[in-house]
Enzyme design. Structure first.
Site, PDB file in Angstrom:
ATOM      1  CG  ASN A 112      -3.187   5.137  -1.095  1.00  0.00           C
ATOM      2  OD1 ASN A 112      -3.343   4.312  -0.175  1.00  0.00           O
ATOM      3  ND2 ASN A 112      -3.828   5.499  -1.976  1.00  0.00           N
ATOM      4  CG  ASP A 133      -1.712   1.252   1.499  1.00  0.00           C
ATOM      5  OD1 ASP A 133      -1.851   2.032   0.284  1.00  0.00           O
ATOM      6  OD2 ASP A 133      -2.019   1.569   2.597  1.00  0.00           O
ATOM      7  CG  ASP A 153      -1.358   1.472  -3.999  1.00  0.00           C
ATOM      8  OD1 ASP A 153      -0.209   1.458  -3.948  1.00  0.00           O
ATOM      9  OD2 ASP A 153      -1.903   2.263  -2.959  1.00  0.00           O
ATOM     10  CG  ASP A 196     -10.759 -16.667 -13.385  1.00  0.00           C
ATOM     11  OD1 ASP A 196     -10.226 -17.170 -12.422  1.00  0.00           O
ATOM     12  OD2 ASP A 196     -11.850 -17.028 -13.222  1.00  0.00           O
ATOM     13  CD  GLU A 242      -8.496 -20.879 -11.819  1.00  0.00           C
ATOM     14  OE1 GLU A 242      -8.620 -20.877 -10.504  1.00  0.00           O
ATOM     15  OE2 GLU A 242      -9.170 -20.096 -12.547  1.00  0.00           O
ATOM     16  CG  ASP A 267      -6.176   3.138   0.273  1.00  0.00           C
ATOM     17  OD1 ASP A 267      -5.117   2.178   0.452  1.00  0.00           O
ATOM     18  OD2 ASP A 267      -6.697   3.315  -0.803  1.00  0.00           O
TER      19      ASP A 267
END
Length: 591
Positions: free
Chosen positions: A53, A51, A59, A234, A288, A55
């Site tokens: 920032n 992270d 990210d 996926d 997958e 929060d």
């Protein structure tokens, strides 16, 4: 953009004609060399990686800040789990807009910077392609559910269901969802059911509709034209539904993925995808392959079929537990694990390519599942499994934190979890009275996907250095003060530093990529010993699967050779035929 596509198509055509003309003597042990066969892939789950920032949510700028770390580790392909705009019902696998970045992760400028940073470090990027289903908030489904005559109606699979004499409505068939309950939901707007193999907010696309396929190919080109190097696809075998979608038999209900997967039009769809998109780029594709057996593998990956490069087969990672619905860890033996890799080596041909993995965002941590995560044994145990993954036949896939030997989280109560699969299963099993809450939670703690999704442990500071905030989206494992990248960086005997040496050894040893594999002692329940041979070069790998020392004599009068790498520093007798192996010790020899 159009000019770029024309140029790419021309270059791809030239390369294809060149490759098809490669004489047999330029093959390596019968294999056609490819960059993705020689790669070591590292999966990043963006929400949990870093992270930037405060929060509490990982990210893209956070990933960028750790690219030097990944380069030093030695991996050369990054697989980025979904970064798209999403309501995040299922960890980003419910996509609302395939051409936007999830706002918590950043924006398209951040993605472009990430891609540029990866390329500058001579690495490649593959991204998730999630096109069996979408979010119910995507424009396509919002339009589809608005009326039976909407142009997007056939983008999804709608059925009227059954109506009894008393007016009771029931689903069109008995398909169960991967996430508990029925795979059908009744939509009040049009009074019809829509299919969702996963959550109700993840409606399945109708691949029989040509406009759906055209949209998918368009979004694939969008990302490939940006410069990404391929896709992890996926649940790709599920895109073709069973003909007529009849009720599952009692036997099929024991393992629905085998009934759902590899429908009659799957080869047609994959051929078309390759022809329309993939053949025009130098891509890596890995599917997958839920519900796909080893015997079915070459129908997807045989290079002469022009479909996929490789697939994830779940025989090893799901050893001791089913690949559908809530489960608990069951018993398994080393000989069973060996037999899986032995079968892959015998069934797959020189035209097929394999993957090797025991971890990802959907499975618990390797060392806690297959090894010994006690303080005394965690490090050698973690090293052993990475030794195995990086020296077996196929492209190795690592998951974030594997290189640190991260462990499962000590889950206790339902509120500890984020996983929708656990929450739905709790309603289905506990609230219905099938099992007690205590029994359910004790079993799920060892298999939940959330074990892999706890934040990456970067250092010993607050919240493991994952965030500067006080509330990460999922709790950090409390053992982060002992297990973290900063501490392992400073420890020459750490899992991290061993992994760097191991990846470097593999990168310089083509026998670990293209060499033949032979299991020397298939029935031995304590030691896994195998060779990788390429021409005159032969390497021996010996691994002690257990927390007690073993004295092991190599079969057939073999001698160990020159020791190249061991996960336990100690003295080793050169060319010995009898080896004294420490707990969870693994060794690599050149013979």
């Amino acid at each position: 953009m159009f000019r770029t596509r024309i140029l790419r198509a021309f270059v791809a055509a030239v390369l294809l004609s060149f490759v098809s003309a490669i004489p047999a003597q330029q093959l390596v042990n019968g294999y056609e060399p490819k960059w993705w066969k020689e790669a070591v892939v590292y999966q990043i789950y963006p929400r949990s990686f870093k992270d930037s920032n405060g929060d509490g949510i990982g990210d893209i700028p956070g990933i960028i800040s750790k690219l030097d770390y990944l380069q030093k580790l030695g991996v050369n392909v990054i697989w980025l789990s979904p970064h798209y705009d999403s309501p995040n019902v299922d960890g980003g696998y419910d996509i609302r807009d395939y051409r936007k970045v999830m706002k918590e992760f950043g924006d398209m400028g951040d993605f472009d910077s990430l891609l540029a940073g990866i390329k500058q470090r001579h690495m490649r990027l593959i991204i998730d392609l999630v096109v069996n289903h979408t979010s119910d908030e995507t424009k396509w489904f919002v339009e589809s559910r608005s009326s039976k005559t909407n142009p997007y109606r056939d983008f999804y699979i709608w059925r009227p269901g059954h109506t009894a004499a008393d007016g009771t409505r029931t689903p069109p068939n008995n398909y169960p969802s991967y996430f508990s309950g029925s795979a059908w939901s009744l939509d009040p707007k049009t009074n019809e059911y829509y299919l969702h193999y996963f959550a109700a907010k993840q409606p399945d696309l109708n691949w029989d509709e040509p406009k759906v396929r055209a949209e998918v190919y368009s979004l694939m080109r969008f990302w490939l034209d940006k410069g990404v190097d391929g896709f992890r696809m996926d649940v790709i075998p599920l895109i073709s539904k069973p003909a007529g979608m009849p009720d599952l038999t009692p036997e099929q209900l024991q393992n629905p993925p085998n009934a759902y997967a590899n429908g009659p039009r799957l080869p047609e769809y994959l051929h078309e995808m390759n022809r329309e998109v993939l053949a025009k780029y130098d891509t890596m594709t890995v599917g997958e392959a839920t519900g796909t057996t080893l015997a079915q593998t070459n129908s997807l990956v045989d290079e002469r079929r022009h479909e996929l490069n490789m697939i994830f087969n779940f025989d090893a990672i799901k050893l001791g537990r089913p690949d559908f619905g809530p489960s608990v860890l069951g018993p398994w033996s080393l000989s069973q694990l060996k037999s899986i890799y032995d079968a892959h080596a015998s069934v797959l041909t020189k035209h097929d390519w394999d993957t090797v993995f025991l971890s990802n965002h959907d499975n618990p941590r390797i060392v806690s599942t297959f090894g010994d995560d006690s303080p005394a044994m965690r490090v050698p145990s973690a090293k052993l499994f990475e030794t195995m993954i990086l020296t077996l036949r196929g492209t190795p896939f690592l998951y974030q934190g594997d290189e640190l030997g991260m462990t499962d989280y000590p889950f206790k109560k339902l509120s500890d979890y984020n996983d929708i699969a656990i929450k739905n299963a709790y309603k289905d099993q506990v609230e219905s009275g099938k099992v007690s809450a205590e029994a359910f939670l004790a079993g799920q703690a060892k298999v939940t996907r959330d074990n892999a999704r706890t934040p990456m442990q970067w250092d010993g500071s607050s919240e493991a250095g994952f965030t500067t905030g006080d509330h990460p989206w999922l709790a950090v494992n409390p053992n982060y003060t002992e297990i973290n990248a900063a501490a392992e960086e400073a420890d020459p005997a750490s899992v991290l530093n061993y992994m760097r040496a191991l990846i470097k050894l593999r990168a310089g040893t083509r026998a670990f990529v293209y060499g033949d594999y032979k299991d020397l002692d298939p029935k031995n329940e304590k030691v896994y010993a195998y060779t990788r041979t390429l021409g005159e070069e032969k390497y021996l790998v010996v691994e002690n699967f257990g927390s007690s020392a073993q004295t092991y004599t190599l079969p057939d009068g073999l001698k160990a050779g020159t020791l190249l790498l061991s996960d336990i520093p100690s003295s080793h007798q050169a060319n010995a035929s009898t080896l004294n192996l420490g707990p969870w010790e693994s060794r690599i020899y050149k013979q």
